[in-house]
Motif scaffolding. Structure first.
Motif, PDB file in Angstrom:
ATOM      1  N   ALA A  62      -4.851  17.876  -5.179  1.00 32.93           N
ATOM      2  CA  ALA A  62      -4.110  17.971  -3.920  1.00 32.93           C
ATOM      3  C   ALA A  62      -4.833  17.208  -2.815  1.00 32.93           C
ATOM      4  N   TYR A  63      -6.154  17.394  -2.718  1.00 31.09           N
ATOM      5  CA  TYR A  63      -6.931  16.719  -1.687  1.00 31.09           C
ATOM      6  C   TYR A  63      -6.844  15.202  -1.835  1.00 31.09           C
ATOM      7  N   THR A  64      -7.044  14.705  -3.069  1.00 32.43           N
ATOM      8  CA  THR A  64      -7.046  13.260  -3.285  1.00 32.43           C
ATOM      9  C   THR A  64      -5.665  12.654  -3.074  1.00 32.43           C
ATOM     10  N   SER A  65      -4.622  13.343  -3.539  1.00 34.85           N
ATOM     11  CA  SER A  65      -3.265  12.831  -3.381  1.00 34.85           C
ATOM     12  C   SER A  65      -2.903  12.703  -1.904  1.00 34.85           C
ATOM     13  N   VAL A  66      -3.243  13.707  -1.127  1.00 34.31           N
ATOM     14  CA  VAL A  66      -2.950  13.661   0.312  1.00 34.31           C
ATOM     15  C   VAL A  66      -3.765  12.564   0.989  1.00 34.31           C
ATOM     16  N   SER A  67      -4.966  12.281   0.464  1.00 31.84           N
ATOM     17  CA  SER A  67      -5.797  11.233   1.078  1.00 31.84           C
ATOM     18  C   SER A  67      -5.142   9.865   0.983  1.00 31.84           C
TER      19      SER A  67
ATOM     20  N   GLY B 299       0.812  -1.213   0.000  1.00 28.16           N
ATOM     21  CA  GLY B 299       0.000   0.000   0.000  1.00 28.16           C
ATOM     22  C   GLY B 299       0.844   1.261   0.000  1.00 28.16           C
ATOM     23  N   TYR B 300       1.997   1.208   0.690  1.00 28.29           N
ATOM     24  CA  TYR B 300       2.898   2.363   0.688  1.00 28.29           C
ATOM     25  C   TYR B 300       3.484   2.580  -0.705  1.00 28.29           C
ATOM     26  N   PHE B 301       3.809   1.466  -1.376  1.00 26.87           N
ATOM     27  CA  PHE B 301       4.327   1.554  -2.746  1.00 26.87           C
ATOM     28  C   PHE B 301       3.272   2.144  -3.678  1.00 26.87           C
ATOM     29  N   LEU B 302       2.014   1.640  -3.584  1.00 24.99           N
ATOM     30  CA  LEU B 302       0.930   2.152  -4.413  1.00 24.99           C
ATOM     31  C   LEU B 302       0.678   3.625  -4.130  1.00 24.99           C
ATOM     32  N   ALA B 303       0.640   3.976  -2.841  1.00 27.62           N
ATOM     33  CA  ALA B 303       0.417   5.376  -2.478  1.00 27.62           C
ATOM     34  C   ALA B 303       1.515   6.264  -3.042  1.00 27.62           C
ATOM     35  N   GLY B 304       2.765   5.779  -2.978  1.00 27.98           N
ATOM     36  CA  GLY B 304       3.876   6.559  -3.513  1.00 27.98           C
ATOM     37  C   GLY B 304       3.712   6.824  -4.999  1.00 27.98           C
ATOM     38  N   MET B 305       3.295   5.806  -5.752  1.00 28.25           N
ATOM     39  CA  MET B 305       3.082   5.982  -7.189  1.00 28.25           C
ATOM     40  C   MET B 305       1.949   6.958  -7.476  1.00 28.25           C
ATOM     41  N   VAL B 306       0.835   6.777  -6.761  1.00 33.08           N
ATOM     42  CA  VAL B 306      -0.324   7.635  -6.995  1.00 33.08           C
ATOM     43  C   VAL B 306      -0.014   9.084  -6.623  1.00 33.08           C
ATOM     44  N   ILE B 307       0.711   9.275  -5.523  1.00 31.17           N
ATOM     45  CA  ILE B 307       1.086  10.634  -5.110  1.00 31.17           C
ATOM     46  C   ILE B 307       2.014  11.264  -6.140  1.00 31.17           C
ATOM     47  N   LEU B 308       2.957  10.453  -6.675  1.00 30.09           N
ATOM     48  CA  LEU B 308       3.833  10.949  -7.737  1.00 30.09           C
ATOM     49  C   LEU B 308       3.025  11.396  -8.950  1.00 30.09           C
ATOM     50  N   GLY B 309       2.048  10.542  -9.346  1.00 29.05           N
ATOM     51  CA  GLY B 309       1.194  10.907 -10.470  1.00 29.05           C
ATOM     52  C   GLY B 309       0.341  12.125 -10.175  1.00 29.05           C
ATOM     53  N   GLY B 310      -0.193  12.193  -8.947  1.00 31.90           N
ATOM     54  CA  GLY B 310      -0.997  13.353  -8.558  1.00 31.90           C
ATOM     55  C   GLY B 310      -0.184  14.629  -8.529  1.00 31.90           C
ATOM     56  N   PHE B 311       1.081  14.490  -8.119  1.00 38.10           N
ATOM     57  CA  PHE B 311       1.966  15.658  -8.097  1.00 38.10           C
ATOM     58  C   PHE B 311       2.218  16.151  -9.522  1.00 38.10           C
ATOM     59  N   ALA B 312       2.433  15.189 -10.456  1.00 40.39           N
ATOM     60  CA  ALA B 312       2.614  15.566 -11.861  1.00 40.39           C
ATOM     61  C   ALA B 312       1.361  16.246 -12.396  1.00 40.39           C
ATOM     62  N   PHE B 313       0.182  15.685 -12.050  1.00 39.49           N
ATOM     63  CA  PHE B 313      -1.072  16.298 -12.462  1.00 39.49           C
ATOM     64  C   PHE B 313      -1.194  17.710 -11.905  1.00 39.49           C
ATOM     65  N   ASN B 314      -0.819  17.887 -10.646  1.00 42.58           N
ATOM     66  CA  ASN B 314      -1.033  19.190 -10.038  1.00 42.58           C
ATOM     67  C   ASN B 314      -0.098  20.251 -10.607  1.00 42.58           C
ATOM     68  N   ILE B 315       1.109  19.842 -10.973  1.00 45.73           N
ATOM     69  CA  ILE B 315       1.991  20.787 -11.653  1.00 45.73           C
ATOM     70  C   ILE B 315       1.344  21.214 -12.973  1.00 45.73           C
ATOM     71  N   GLY B 316       0.753  20.221 -13.677  1.00 42.05           N
ATOM     72  CA  GLY B 316       0.042  20.542 -14.910  1.00 42.05           C
ATOM     73  C   GLY B 316      -1.175  21.419 -14.672  1.00 42.05           C
ATOM     74  N   ASN B 317      -1.900  21.171 -13.570  1.00 45.41           N
ATOM     75  CA  ASN B 317      -3.065  22.008 -13.255  1.00 45.41           C
ATOM     76  C   ASN B 317      -2.664  23.448 -12.962  1.00 45.41           C
ATOM     77  N   ILE B 318      -1.567  23.614 -12.229  1.00 47.18           N
ATOM     78  CA  ILE B 318      -1.050  24.965 -11.974  1.00 47.18           C
ATOM     79  C   ILE B 318      -0.658  25.629 -13.287  1.00 47.18           C
ATOM     80  N   ALA B 319      -0.063  24.826 -14.198  1.00 46.82           N
ATOM     81  CA  ALA B 319       0.273  25.354 -15.525  1.00 46.82           C
ATOM     82  C   ALA B 319      -0.988  25.823 -16.241  1.00 46.82           C
TER      83      ALA B 319
END
Length: 394
Positions: A290-295, A84-104
């Motif tokens: 941001a909300y979902t990634s932190v969840s 679960g920690y591995f999955l969360a790490g991947m999803v957070i990485l993807g969410g972070f990439a998405f959020n950089i794109g959203n800020i863009a």
């Protein structure tokens, strides 16, 4: 402190429409425009393939999570401690990439409206996003504002598609028999629709609404499929609008190509309306991502749940900082979809293995056809991801 966000309600067709409408953000617009420029009418085939892959991924994920009653990271940890920690790490990485794109996307929207640089627009939007978390009334105002603009966005896109007179017969022909196929386009579009945190966020919202167990499966299935179908229809309409504009000789700007479509078809008024739509969609996506990634990590330790708002704020500030340092908004929006397309087959494989575990699923037996469809998505997305990387390196 717990955050309360609106759930999907009864997960009816109306809720699925709202969900699909909110997903049509800056990444959706930019990815569709960029790949339509590259593939022209053959992009219709990418949409056709992506919707089949989207349904296979989302239907499996939503059903397994809602039957188990567990969030994705908790289900993975019960399947194999630490997974679960591995999955969360991947999803957070993807969410972070998405959020950089959203800020863009925020920077692109404010640039259209005010002429500010992308970086200045991003910094202002970062402040607004933080305000949305800390002042609840502002969030409610933006929620209503975004729904109105979502309707305007759909009507404007339909109007442009109609007025641009796209080559419908050629588009239909190449949707079924493409002249060109791009692995990168399929990976990016699927990743931008159901990759990373996106498909999990819908299932997690259903769990928060108390929609779980065997009795809820008809509603879960209806919501999962309807949301994808509605967003696919919107993507196809946008694709036709872009093809129509390009067929009349329009040249789109490289750093904000979607804006060029609306300017070419609807003049300066359409261009400014697009700026409002793009910014509102992007700022909502910043908050949601941001909300979902932190969840995904707040359940790992009480301190994360206690300081959830602070964690979300840090997530937004870091996303903004990276965009300001890197720039290149359109490229970042494409990258966000691509990185989440790479993550999808790994995340879905974990869900499918859990689906076959009687220890986790009890007496429930996941339909064989659904398992087969899910593993087919894993195989196709995995191979296309490798091919897309190879194409980029070649």
């Amino acid at each position: 402190m717990k955050l309360r966000f609106r759930t999907l309600g009864g997960a009816s067709l109306g809720a699925a429409f709202l969900m699909a409408n909110s997903s049509i953000g800056p990444g959706f617009l930019t990815q569709t425009t960029v790949f339509t420029q590259q593939l022209l009418t053959s992009f219709g085939f990418v949409i056709l393939v992506s919707v089949l892959l989207d349904v296979g991924a989302q239907l499996n994920t939503w059903r397994v999570l809602t039957v188990s009653g567990l969030r994705a990271q908790d289900l993975a940890n019960r399947l194999l401690p630490g997974l679960g920690y591995f999955l969360a790490g991947m999803v957070i990485l993807g969410g972070f990439a998405f959020n950089i794109g959203n800020i863009a996307g925020c920077g692109l929207g404010l640039n259209v409206l005010t002429g500010l640089s992308y970086e200045q627009g991003a910094l202002i939007s970062c402040g607004v996003a933080l305000l949305l978390f800390w002042v609840r009334e502002v969030g409610r105002m933006l929620d209503g504002f975004t729904k109105v603009l979502g309707t305007v966005k759909i009507l404007l896109t339909l109007g442009i598609a109609f007025s641009a007179h796209p080559p419908l017969l050629q588009a239909l022909h190449h949707t079924l028999l493409p002249a060109r196929v791009s692995a990168a386009a399929i990976v990016t579009i699927v990743g931008g629709t159901v990759g990373g945190y996106i498909t999990f966020s819908g299932a997690h919202r259903l769990l928060d609404a108390g929609i779980k167990g065997l009795g809820s499966q008809a509603e879960v299935t209806r919501s999962a499929v309807s949301g994808i179908v509605i967003s696919t229809i919107m993507r196809f309409v946008l694709f036709l609008a872009i093809v129509g504009v390009l067929s009349h000789g329009a040249v789109l700007q490289a750093d904000n190509p979607a804006a060029g479509v609306f300017r070419s078809a609807a003049g300066e008024v359409g261009f400014r309306i697009f700026g409002i739509i793009l910014w509102s969609a992007a700022i909502s996506s910043v908050v949601g991502a941001a909300y979902t990634s932190v969840s995904f990590f707040k359940t790992f330790h009480p301190v994360f749940e206690r300081y959830e708002r602070a964690c979300i704020s840090v997530f937004i500030v870091l996303s903004t900082s990276i965009f300001v340092l890197v720039g290149k908004p359109a490229q970042l929006l494409i990258f966000a979809g691509a990185i989440n397309g790479l993550i999808l087959p790994i995340a879905l494989a974990i869900v499918l293995v859990a689906a076959a575990s009687s220890r986790l699923m009890g007496s429930y037996r996941h339909p064989r056809w659904m398992l087969a469809a899910g593993w087919l998505v894993v195989l196709i997305m995995g191979s296309l991801s490798v091919r897309a990387i190879w194409e980029q390196l070649a």
